[in-house]
Design a protein around this motif. Structure first.
Motif, PDB file in Angstrom:
ATOM      1  N   LEU A  80       0.788  -1.231  -0.068  1.00 47.47           N
ATOM      2  CA  LEU A  80       0.039   0.069  -0.100  1.00 47.47           C
ATOM      3  C   LEU A  80       0.928   1.353   0.006  1.00 47.47           C
ATOM      4  CD1 LEU A  80      -3.217   0.300  -0.155  1.00 47.47           C
ATOM      5  CD2 LEU A  80      -2.889   0.969   2.292  1.00 47.47           C
ATOM      6  N   TYR A 118       2.128   1.732  -3.533  1.00 44.34           N
ATOM      7  CA  TYR A 118       1.250   2.498  -4.364  1.00 44.34           C
ATOM      8  C   TYR A 118       1.031   3.985  -3.857  1.00 44.34           C
ATOM      9  CZ  TYR A 118      -2.889   3.706  -6.623  1.00 44.34           C
ATOM     10  OH  TYR A 118      -3.985   4.396  -7.427  1.00 44.34           O
ATOM     11  N   TYR A 153     -11.647  -3.658   1.301  1.00 47.03           N
ATOM     12  CA  TYR A 153     -10.533  -3.508   0.311  1.00 47.03           C
ATOM     13  C   TYR A 153     -10.831  -3.087  -1.088  1.00 47.03           C
ATOM     14  CZ  TYR A 153      -8.679  -6.770   3.937  1.00 47.03           C
ATOM     15  OH  TYR A 153      -8.176  -7.464   5.043  1.00 47.03           O
ATOM     16  N   LEU A 181      -9.445   0.599  -2.577  1.00 48.74           N
ATOM     17  CA  LEU A 181      -8.909   0.422  -3.723  1.00 48.74           C
ATOM     18  C   LEU A 181      -9.354   1.621  -4.786  1.00 48.74           C
ATOM     19  CD1 LEU A 181      -7.903  -3.034  -4.444  1.00 48.74           C
ATOM     20  CD2 LEU A 181      -6.164  -1.367  -3.637  1.00 48.74           C
ATOM     21  N   LEU A 228      -2.255  -5.356  -6.259  1.00 45.30           N
ATOM     22  CA  LEU A 228      -3.017  -4.835  -5.204  1.00 45.30           C
ATOM     23  C   LEU A 228      -4.478  -5.426  -5.619  1.00 45.30           C
ATOM     24  CD1 LEU A 228      -2.353  -1.120  -4.294  1.00 45.30           C
ATOM     25  CD2 LEU A 228      -2.424  -2.913  -2.796  1.00 45.30           C
ATOM     26  N   VAL A 229      -4.876  -5.231  -6.799  1.00 46.69           N
ATOM     27  CA  VAL A 229      -6.104  -5.630  -7.290  1.00 46.69           C
ATOM     28  C   VAL A 229      -6.322  -7.164  -6.793  1.00 46.69           C
ATOM     29  CG1 VAL A 229      -7.806  -6.183  -8.953  1.00 46.69           C
ATOM     30  CG2 VAL A 229      -7.022  -4.005  -8.714  1.00 46.69           C
TER      31      VAL A 229
END
Lengths: 295, 280
Positions: free
Chosen positions: A231, A234, B24, B28, B84-85
């Motif tokens: 995270l 990102y 989440y 995102l 991340l996805v």
């Protein structure tokens, strides 16, 4: 129970468990990919070199080891950013570091073991012992495969002193972190970088203790350092907004690898991040644990 | 207990006990929206008129990365967004089946008299949970489009993605500017197959090791553009309708379906031979 004895007990538990051994094995298996890549490369280079020497000397083959070949400081897994092993190890680093002992605080809380220990030793002492053990297990768990890789590569290729004119090959440029040290005392550079990685790995592993104070599921706690690193990586996209500016590397995913990632690493960022991590994990954790009612 | 009732029970319990999993995709989606808006502002500040559409948001989230060439001066850049996805989607379904197996699941198996029903309901739950993750992300993208005034179409603007990902201009073949539905469907199918594989592996290994396996598949696929690296099917930027050396969507669908079926059967076999009372 005295603090020293408690620390010794926790360290024993941290280093003599199957998860620690599994982490070392997984880490070594990944770093072996780097060695496999090196062997393939050496085979290719040897064939090319022999061809070149044959052409130059009318078919007479001289000592093939005399030509330009791979060397230790850009062949070990954290000296090159190209092989699959290097890529896998760099990005699985935040997962591996909390497997050895990151789960323990969470498990001991859910099983009630922590209550017995606190009665015998005290809350603060228990937290300090657990913190030290998790820190050491996390650090050693990910650094040991790197050291094994370094030693194995050292057995295969010579440790030539890097030359500045080949900086594009080494990936350590004038503005890079500790570049002077790399070109003057490369072994010291490797040791310093491994120490930095050790500290980061230890501190990130202790993040799982902080998460365990809120979350009951041990695998979620173990994976929390990885998710936090991802995270944060990102979020750097919101910091690196101008492509013309040379920023400092702030993503933990890239700081741990000496030459991976676009921006250079600096001491100020490293020390700042270490302080923040220490502040979050130790000071906040210690304060919370002292006041928290465990029953 | 009927199979459908088991699935209903699973969905109800995860909604109640694992409600944070819904956060989440929400977080995102919000982060992705913020970054795209920032990038759009940057482009517009430089005097270029640029708009984006729903297709751009999908390409942003499921695009992945261009082919990686391990040559000096080109170190590997982690495809964080794609990771991340898919990584969070896998993480959101990691814990529940094993947790249930150690707790209420044992009573359910005793009551239903069949282990297979429990496992099949978990497979169906896994598909539903993964689909809902991607559905929420899609809905957030739609909401962002409506609120910010972006077009609700599958059009994409390659200039915008070149700015965001630094793609070389010659990289993308000119194959139109509209995202095909199939191209969007394959990454979601890949996510389902990956989560099913992870769930089946959790029965053989501990959940943490199955998650490491999933991460290794994702990383290796990002590193190597090969048809046998299944993660490539999950990246729109590596599909054959977009680039000449990309992976075939149709082959991908077949492989991913085979993985789903294989994972279901492997899990079924394992659960038959598993002594659930001795399970940690």
């Amino acid at each position: 129970m005295r603090l020293k004895k408690l620390v010794k007990l926790e360290i024993h538990k941290a280093f003599y468990n199957k998860f620690f051994i599994m982490t070392i094995l997984i880490g070594c298996a990944i770093t072996m990919l780097g060695i496999f890549n090196l062997m393939c490369q050496m085979k290719e280079n040897d064939a090319l070199l022999l061809l070149l020497l044959k052409e130059q000397n009318n078919g007479v083959i001289f000592n093939p080891a005399a030509g330009p070949r791979a060397d230790l400081y850009h062949s070990w897994i954290f000296g090159e950013p190209f092989s699959l092993g290097a890529v896998l190890y760099t990005f699985l680093f935040p997962v591996l570091l909390s497997i050895p002992y990151g789960w323990s605080y969470c498990e001991e809380r859910s099983t009630g073991y922590i209550r017995n220990m606190v009665v015998k030793s005290g809350k603060r002492e228990f937290f300090v012992a657990k913190y030290i053990a998790t820190f050491l297990a996390g650090g050693v768990g990910v650094i040991l495969p790197l050291i094994v890789n370094f030693v194995m590569v050292a057995m295969m290729v010579p440790a030539r002193k890097p030359m500045v004119r080949y900086e594009t090959i080494y990936g350590v440029f004038g503005g890079s972190f500790l570049s002077e040290l790399f070109y003057s005392h490369p072994l010291v550079y490797v040791c310093v970088y491994l120490f930095v990685d050790f500290v980061f790995a230890g501190l990130l592993a202790t993040l799982s203790i902080m998460v365990a104070m809120k979350i009951r599921w041990k695998w979620v706690c173990v994976l929390s350092p990885f998710l936090i690193c991802m995270l944060l990586d990102y979020l750097t996209r919101f910091v690196y907004v101008d492509s013309n500016v040379v920023y400092k590397q702030i993503s933990l995913m890239y700081i741990i690898h000496p030459i991976m990632g676009g921006y250079p690493v600096s001491w100020s960022v490293i020390l700042l991040e270490i302080s923040i991590l220490f502040g979050i994990t130790f000071i906040m954790g210690f304060t919370r644990e002292s006041k928290h009612e465990i029953y | 207990m009927r199979y459908i009732k088991l699935l209903h029970l699973d969905l109800k319990r995860t909604m109640r006990e694992n409600i944070e999993n819904l956060l989440y995709p929400l977080v995102l989606g919000a982060l992705f929206g913020a970054e795209m808006w920032r990038a759009l502002c940057c482009i517009q500040e430089s005097g270029v008129h640029q708009t984006i559409a729903l297709g751009d948001m999908i390409l942003y989230a499921y695009g992945g990365m261009e082919e990686y060439l391990p040559i000096p001066g080109n170190s590997f850049e982690f495809p964080t967004i794609w990771f991340l996805v898919l990584g969070l989607s896998a993480f959101s379904v990691l814990n529940w089946p094993v947790r249930d197996l150690e707790g209420t699941g044992q009573f359910v198996m005793v009551q239903t008299n069949k282990k297979s029903r429990w496992w099949l309901s978990k497979c169906a739950w896994n598909v539903c949970a993964t689909l809902s993750f991607h559905m929420i992300l899609f809905l957030i993208f739609c909401m962002l489009c409506v609120t910010r005034g972006y077009a609700l179409s599958l059009d994409f603007h390659m200039e915008f993605h070149r700015f965001l990902f630094g793609l070389p201009p010659e990289y993308i073949d000119e194959r139109g500017t509209e995202l095909s539905l199939l191209a969007y469907f394959v990454p979601i199918l890949f996510s389902i197959a990956l989560n099913m594989l992870q769930m089946a592996m959790s029965l053989f290994l501990k959940p943490i090791y199955s998650y490491i396996l999933v991460l290794s598949i994702l990383l290796s696929s990002a590193y190597l553009l090969r048809p046998y690296m299944i993660g490539n099917y999950g990246m729109i930027l590596r599909q054959d309708w977009l680039i000449s050396n990309g992976v075939s969507i149709h082959t991908g669908i077949l492989i991913l379906l085979a993985i789903m079926i294989g994972s279901t059967l492997a899990g079924l076999w394992k659960i038959y031979h598993l002594d659930i009372l001795k399970k940690e």
